[in-house]
Design an enzyme around this catalytic site. Sequence first.
Site, PDB file in Angstrom:
ATOM      1  N   ASN A 295      -5.362   7.606  -5.800  1.00  0.00           N
ATOM      2  CA  ASN A 295      -5.851   8.460  -5.930  1.00  0.00           C
ATOM      3  C   ASN A 295      -4.809   9.830  -5.763  1.00  0.00           C
ATOM      4  O   ASN A 295      -4.624  10.476  -5.327  1.00  0.00           O
ATOM      5  CB  ASN A 295      -5.960   8.688  -4.076  1.00  0.00           C
ATOM      6  CG  ASN A 295      -4.783   8.857  -3.322  1.00  0.00           C
ATOM      7  OD1 ASN A 295      -3.967   8.480  -3.504  1.00  0.00           O
ATOM      8  ND2 ASN A 295      -4.950   9.287  -2.184  1.00  0.00           N
TER       9      ASN A 295
ATOM     10  N   HIS B 132       0.878  -1.163   0.250  1.00  0.00           N
ATOM     11  CA  HIS B 132      -0.658  -0.098  -0.230  1.00  0.00           C
ATOM     12  C   HIS B 132       0.634   0.951   0.373  1.00  0.00           C
ATOM     13  O   HIS B 132       1.452   1.118   0.958  1.00  0.00           O
ATOM     14  CB  HIS B 132      -0.987   0.378   1.333  1.00  0.00           C
ATOM     15  CG  HIS B 132      -1.787   1.028   1.422  1.00  0.00           C
ATOM     16  ND1 HIS B 132      -2.987   1.560   1.116  1.00  0.00           N
ATOM     17  CD2 HIS B 132      -1.432   2.648   1.604  1.00  0.00           C
ATOM     18  CE1 HIS B 132      -3.636   2.081   1.119  1.00  0.00           C
ATOM     19  NE2 HIS B 132      -2.410   3.329   1.348  1.00  0.00           N
TER      20      HIS B 132
ATOM     21  N   ARG C  78       2.007   9.258  -6.273  1.00  0.00           N
ATOM     22  CA  ARG C  78       1.534  10.884  -6.854  1.00  0.00           C
ATOM     23  C   ARG C  78       2.140  10.490  -8.096  1.00  0.00           C
ATOM     24  O   ARG C  78       2.579   9.866  -8.456  1.00  0.00           O
ATOM     25  CB  ARG C  78       2.421  12.167  -5.546  1.00  0.00           C
ATOM     26  CG  ARG C  78       2.554  11.866  -4.482  1.00  0.00           C
ATOM     27  CD  ARG C  78       0.590  11.577  -3.558  1.00  0.00           C
ATOM     28  NE  ARG C  78       0.891  12.117  -2.242  1.00  0.00           N
ATOM     29  CZ  ARG C  78      -0.168  11.667  -1.655  1.00  0.00           C
ATOM     30  NH1 ARG C  78      -1.144  11.328  -1.675  1.00  0.00           N
ATOM     31  NH2 ARG C  78       0.519  11.794  -0.118  1.00  0.00           N
TER      32      ARG C  78
ATOM     33  N   HIS D 124       1.415   5.534  -1.587  1.00  0.00           N
ATOM     34  CA  HIS D 124       1.195   6.681  -2.867  1.00  0.00           C
ATOM     35  C   HIS D 124       2.723   7.045  -3.391  1.00  0.00           C
ATOM     36  O   HIS D 124       3.651   7.688  -2.468  1.00  0.00           O
ATOM     37  CB  HIS D 124       0.613   7.219  -1.477  1.00  0.00           C
ATOM     38  CG  HIS D 124      -0.721   6.703  -0.687  1.00  0.00           C
ATOM     39  ND1 HIS D 124      -1.574   7.774  -1.664  1.00  0.00           N
ATOM     40  CD2 HIS D 124      -1.000   6.344  -0.003  1.00  0.00           C
ATOM     41  CE1 HIS D 124      -2.907   6.911  -0.919  1.00  0.00           C
ATOM     42  NE2 HIS D 124      -2.592   6.553   0.046  1.00  0.00           N
TER      43      HIS D 124
ATOM     44  N   LYS E 151      -9.895  -0.356  -5.441  1.00  0.00           N
ATOM     45  CA  LYS E 151      -9.826   0.259  -4.205  1.00  0.00           C
ATOM     46  C   LYS E 151     -10.712   0.495  -4.264  1.00  0.00           C
ATOM     47  O   LYS E 151     -11.461   2.038  -4.787  1.00  0.00           O
ATOM     48  CB  LYS E 151      -8.442   1.337  -4.865  1.00  0.00           C
ATOM     49  CG  LYS E 151      -8.776   2.368  -3.035  1.00  0.00           C
ATOM     50  CD  LYS E 151      -7.841   1.636  -1.613  1.00  0.00           C
ATOM     51  CE  LYS E 151      -7.878   1.916  -1.024  1.00  0.00           C
ATOM     52  NZ  LYS E 151      -6.686   2.178  -0.392  1.00  0.00           N
TER      53      LYS E 151
HETATM   54  C1  NCD Z   1      -3.460   9.256   2.277  1.00  0.00           C
HETATM   55  C2  NCD Z   1      -2.628  10.210   1.633  1.00  0.00           C
HETATM   56  O1  NCD Z   1      -2.693  11.275   1.683  1.00  0.00           O
HETATM   57  O2  NCD Z   1      -2.868   9.639  -0.112  1.00  0.00           O
HETATM   58  N1  NCD Z   1      -3.432   9.665   3.573  1.00  0.00           N
HETATM   59  C3  NCD Z   1      -3.907   8.945   4.794  1.00  0.00           C
HETATM   60  O3  NCD Z   1      -3.220   9.639   5.452  1.00  0.00           O
HETATM   61  N2  NCD Z   1      -2.690   7.753   4.772  1.00  0.00           N
HETATM   62  C4  NCD Z   1      -4.817   8.407   1.790  1.00  0.00           C
HETATM   63  C5  NCD Z   1      -5.265   7.526   2.417  1.00  0.00           C
HETATM   64  O4  NCD Z   1      -4.311   6.316   2.129  1.00  0.00           O
HETATM   65  O5  NCD Z   1      -5.569   7.454   3.108  1.00  0.00           O
HETATM   66 ZN    ZN Z   2      -3.587   5.167   2.025  1.00  0.00          ZN
END
Ligand code: NCD
Ligand code: ZN
Length: 351
Positions: A41, A13, A17, A15, A103
């Site tokens: 996201n 998992h 960007r 992120h 997701k």
């Molecule tokens: C994540 C994000 O910044 O995209 N933020 C977080 O606090 N984990 C989104 C998520 O996974 O909830």
């Molecule tokens: Zn996340």
Amino acid sequence: MDHLTITRPDDWHLHLRDGDALRAVLPYTARRFARAIVMPNLKPPVTTVADAASYRDRIVDALPEDLRRERTFVPLMTLYLTDATSPDEIRRAKESGFVHGVKLYPAGATTNSAAGVTNLRHCWPTLETMQSVGMPLLVHGEVTDAGVDLFDRERVFIDEQLIPLRAAFPSLRIVFEHITTREAAHYVTDCCGRERTLAATITAHHLLYNRNALFHGGLRPHWYCLPVLKREPHRQALVEAATSGRPCFFLGTDSAPHARRAKESACCGAGAFTAFHAMELYAEAFERAGRLDRLEAFASFHGPDFYGLARNEDRIVLERSSWTVPASVAFGDDELVPLDAGSTLRWRVVD
Ligand code: NCD
Ligand code: ZN
């Protein structure tokens, strides 16, 4: 023990960007992890297989030259479920071979979730198709009702959404992502003994810190993430789950970079940046629990086993040597503050 050699881990998992931000953070993950489940996201979100294909290309392009040449890092793509995601899109995703999950963000639950699902009922035919083709559903497990206390949103989600969802789709494979509560740890543990359809990822920060970290000597935006840090008994239940050796728990950093200026503001976004020192943080958590011997299975075996992928073959080495987490790292024209900046960690990945 001064060295710990383990099978190269994956991050289930993450992120990453896009654009300059992607280029800034990707090397931290790609130098340590073989693969990562990449969250969709973005703004706008990754909702189609075509979007996922071009995002995957941008990720590969953003790899440092040596890693691109060696092809050592593989991004595992996901789609962002909306009320309008069609069963056909799910079939295309399955056929693509590079989309590994879809997701679910309840609309409004977290960063960039406005396009998320307003009511799971709208997704019934799509979920049916996911169940029949064997496409995992990755769940941000929090309800969004303003009337539910922020600290209770995960617990309420289990009763109101997850249990009915699993009853309706008993063979749908579900990853309950970044669990943060005793209730979630116990629920997944109970299912783990009986079926192989439910698993959970656990972040390093939810293993190491409780909600006091958010308020230590003042309000601390870099500790704010969603689901939010919980009370100490919840942290203890997560440590127990992660170090249990059960195959239904595996590593997912939820590293979520937000620029320093955005974090240190009147309304800061949710997300903790941990890709910089993720394995070091996990090693710290497992060592404190006296369970370093179970780090490898959690970090490197249970994830690929659940996703039906091969385990990695090469290895990484952690060595016992104290170092200080830097105050910040470069992030375009801004900076990123790694979680727990300034603290001393006892393990370090050897490059
Ligand atoms: C994540 C994000 O910044 O995209 N933020 C977080 O606090 N984990 C989104 C998520 O996974 O909830
Ligand atoms: Zn996340």
